[in-house]
Design a protein around this motif. Structure first.
Motif, PDB file in Angstrom:
ATOM      1  N   TYR A 166       0.872  -1.174   0.000  1.00 47.27           N
ATOM      2  CA  TYR A 166       0.000   0.000   0.000  1.00 47.27           C
ATOM      3  C   TYR A 166       0.908   1.224   0.000  1.00 47.27           C
ATOM      4  O   TYR A 166       1.846   1.311   0.801  1.00 47.27           O
ATOM      5  CB  TYR A 166      -0.905   0.002   1.234  1.00 47.27           C
ATOM      6  CG  TYR A 166      -1.775  -1.229   1.315  1.00 47.27           C
ATOM      7  CD1 TYR A 166      -3.080  -1.221   0.827  1.00 47.27           C
ATOM      8  CD2 TYR A 166      -1.274  -2.418   1.848  1.00 47.27           C
ATOM      9  CE1 TYR A 166      -3.867  -2.368   0.879  1.00 47.27           C
ATOM     10  CE2 TYR A 166      -2.056  -3.566   1.898  1.00 47.27           C
ATOM     11  CZ  TYR A 166      -3.345  -3.529   1.415  1.00 47.27           C
ATOM     12  OH  TYR A 166      -4.117  -4.667   1.453  1.00 47.27           O
ATOM     13  N   ASN A 168       1.735   5.493  -0.089  1.00 46.46           N
ATOM     14  CA  ASN A 168       1.364   6.873   0.184  1.00 46.46           C
ATOM     15  C   ASN A 168       2.415   7.749  -0.480  1.00 46.46           C
ATOM     16  O   ASN A 168       3.621   7.544  -0.283  1.00 46.46           O
ATOM     17  CB  ASN A 168       1.327   7.140   1.692  1.00 46.46           C
ATOM     18  CG  ASN A 168       0.125   6.500   2.363  1.00 46.46           C
ATOM     19  OD1 ASN A 168      -0.924   7.127   2.533  1.00 46.46           O
ATOM     20  ND2 ASN A 168       0.257   5.241   2.753  1.00 46.46           N
ATOM     21  N   PHE A 182      -1.298  11.150  -2.786  1.00 47.74           N
ATOM     22  CA  PHE A 182      -2.034   9.904  -2.961  1.00 47.74           C
ATOM     23  C   PHE A 182      -1.854   9.031  -1.724  1.00 47.74           C
ATOM     24  O   PHE A 182      -0.740   8.943  -1.201  1.00 47.74           O
ATOM     25  CB  PHE A 182      -1.518   9.158  -4.201  1.00 47.74           C
ATOM     26  CG  PHE A 182      -2.257   7.894  -4.488  1.00 47.74           C
ATOM     27  CD1 PHE A 182      -3.481   7.930  -5.161  1.00 47.74           C
ATOM     28  CD2 PHE A 182      -1.764   6.675  -4.071  1.00 47.74           C
ATOM     29  CE1 PHE A 182      -4.179   6.760  -5.407  1.00 47.74           C
ATOM     30  CE2 PHE A 182      -2.452   5.502  -4.314  1.00 47.74           C
ATOM     31  CZ  PHE A 182      -3.667   5.542  -4.984  1.00 47.74           C
ATOM     32  N   PRO A 183      -2.973   8.426  -1.230  1.00 52.15           N
ATOM     33  CA  PRO A 183      -4.358   8.508  -1.703  1.00 52.15           C
ATOM     34  C   PRO A 183      -4.942   9.897  -1.470  1.00 52.15           C
ATOM     35  O   PRO A 183      -4.377  10.696  -0.711  1.00 52.15           O
ATOM     36  CB  PRO A 183      -5.070   7.437  -0.877  1.00 52.15           C
ATOM     37  CG  PRO A 183      -4.253   7.310   0.363  1.00 52.15           C
ATOM     38  CD  PRO A 183      -2.845   7.528  -0.055  1.00 52.15           C
ATOM     39  N   ASN A 190      -5.226   2.518  -2.389  1.00 55.91           N
ATOM     40  CA  ASN A 190      -3.779   2.672  -2.582  1.00 55.91           C
ATOM     41  C   ASN A 190      -3.039   1.344  -2.594  1.00 55.91           C
ATOM     42  O   ASN A 190      -1.832   1.292  -2.360  1.00 55.91           O
ATOM     43  CB  ASN A 190      -3.186   3.602  -1.524  1.00 55.91           C
ATOM     44  CG  ASN A 190      -3.317   3.054  -0.108  1.00 55.91           C
ATOM     45  OD1 ASN A 190      -4.152   2.194   0.152  1.00 55.91           O
ATOM     46  ND2 ASN A 190      -2.496   3.550   0.807  1.00 55.91           N
ATOM     47  N   ASP A 237      -3.490   4.160   5.098  1.00 53.40           N
ATOM     48  CA  ASP A 237      -4.098   5.237   4.323  1.00 53.40           C
ATOM     49  C   ASP A 237      -3.955   6.522   5.127  1.00 53.40           C
ATOM     50  O   ASP A 237      -4.749   6.811   6.025  1.00 53.40           O
ATOM     51  CB  ASP A 237      -5.572   4.915   4.059  1.00 53.40           C
ATOM     52  CG  ASP A 237      -6.305   6.049   3.347  1.00 53.40           C
ATOM     53  OD1 ASP A 237      -5.683   7.102   3.075  1.00 53.40           O
ATOM     54  OD2 ASP A 237      -7.507   5.893   3.089  1.00 53.40           O
TER      55      ASP A 237
END
Length: 285
Positions: A166, A168, A182-183, A190, A237
């Motif tokens: 995942y 970032n 992002f996200p 993500n 996230d």
């Protein structure tokens, strides 16, 4: 400076050095040290020399606390990651920093020749030894569509991971701002598959008229900027966890964002995360 066509985004900037790398807080040992770094102002701007001096001061701080010699090859890799955030090299990281003094040193041995100018920065840094070891098989490949831009050019970010993860994506701006690219409000998933190239903005987003276009800070001839990617094996996230607002996560100044980032990423063990950074420059006529 990056502007989003259709959606407004704060500029994607930098300075010359920093990264987001954190550790398990409960196992960490911290120390405050004072160091200085210098950089000649030779074929570069004073701002660029300042960032190089900061990088040098930070590396010395980590070296003092961790008792290690930072290899040249490591610094070549990490030079795009240094800055006013958290700088981690080998088994240490800077989690707090205070600029004590900045000055331009002038040396002129011969009055017939131009003087030699050197930028010097003295800092007080809080260094934390990092617990555990990173997973050597967990790697992130970060690519930009180019490294030198003109005002108005489009920026495209491509990320590939060696493992399912995942991501970032954080932007450290030239005016000392931190932005989570992002996200975001529009793209919250993500997750990235191993070996697959993840593009920002995606083809779907580009088809709907979204683009990242770079631009200099008004009055600047050239701006150096970075993109930073943090990847984790478990879901993370930052947009949701940090309750960020806006189309993209405007985190405020680097100093404001630092505390939240440390608290968020420090929960993730080193073996469960990987990082990458890429620097580019924006110039104009």
């Amino acid at each position: 400076m990056v502007k989003v066509v259709k959606m407004k985004i704060r500029e994607i900037g930098i300075l010359c050095c920093l990264l987001i790398a954190l550790t398990v807080t409960s196992l960490a040992q911290t120390s405050w040290v004072e160091t200085s770094g210098i950089a000649p102002i030779d074929n570069i701007t004073p701002q660029q020399a300042r960032q190089q001096a900061l990088k040098s001061a930070r590396q010395l701080a980590i070296e003092q606390v961790c008792g290690i010699k930072i290899q040249a090859e490591t610094m070549v890799k990490e030079q795009i990651l240094a800055g006013d955030f958290i700088h981690a090299i080998s088994n240490g990281e800077i989690i707090g920093e205070e600029i004590l003094k900045e000055e331009v040193l002038i040396e002129q041995a011969d009055s017939r020749l131009a003087p030699n100018l050197t930028y010097k920065v003295s800092i007080k840094a809080k260094v934390r030894k990092m617990a555990g070891d990173p997973d050597p098989n967990f790697r992130i490949d970060l690519q930009l569509n180019r490294t030198a831009f003109q005002d108005g050019d489009e920026l495209v970010i491509s990320v590939k991971s060696s493992m399912d993860c995942y991501i970032n994506v954080i932007n450290i701006t030239a005016d000392d701002q931190a932005i989570l690219l992002f996200p975001n409000k529009f793209s919250k998933d993500n997750a990235v598959k191993a070996g697959a190239t993840f593009q920002i903005p995606s083809e779907q987003s580009k088809a709907s008229g979204i683009a990242l276009k770079v631009g200099r800070i008004p009055g600047h001839k050239t701006d150096s900027e970075i993109i930073k990617v943090i990847a984790t094996k478990t879901p993370l996230d930052m947009y949701s966890l940090l309750s960020l607002s806006g189309d993209f996560g405007e985190m405020g100044t680097v100093q404001t964002a630092l505390k939240d980032l440390i608290m968020t990423i420090s929960r993730v063990p080193m073996y469960q995360r990987a990082e990458a950074g890429a620097m580019y420059e924006i110039s104009g006529p």
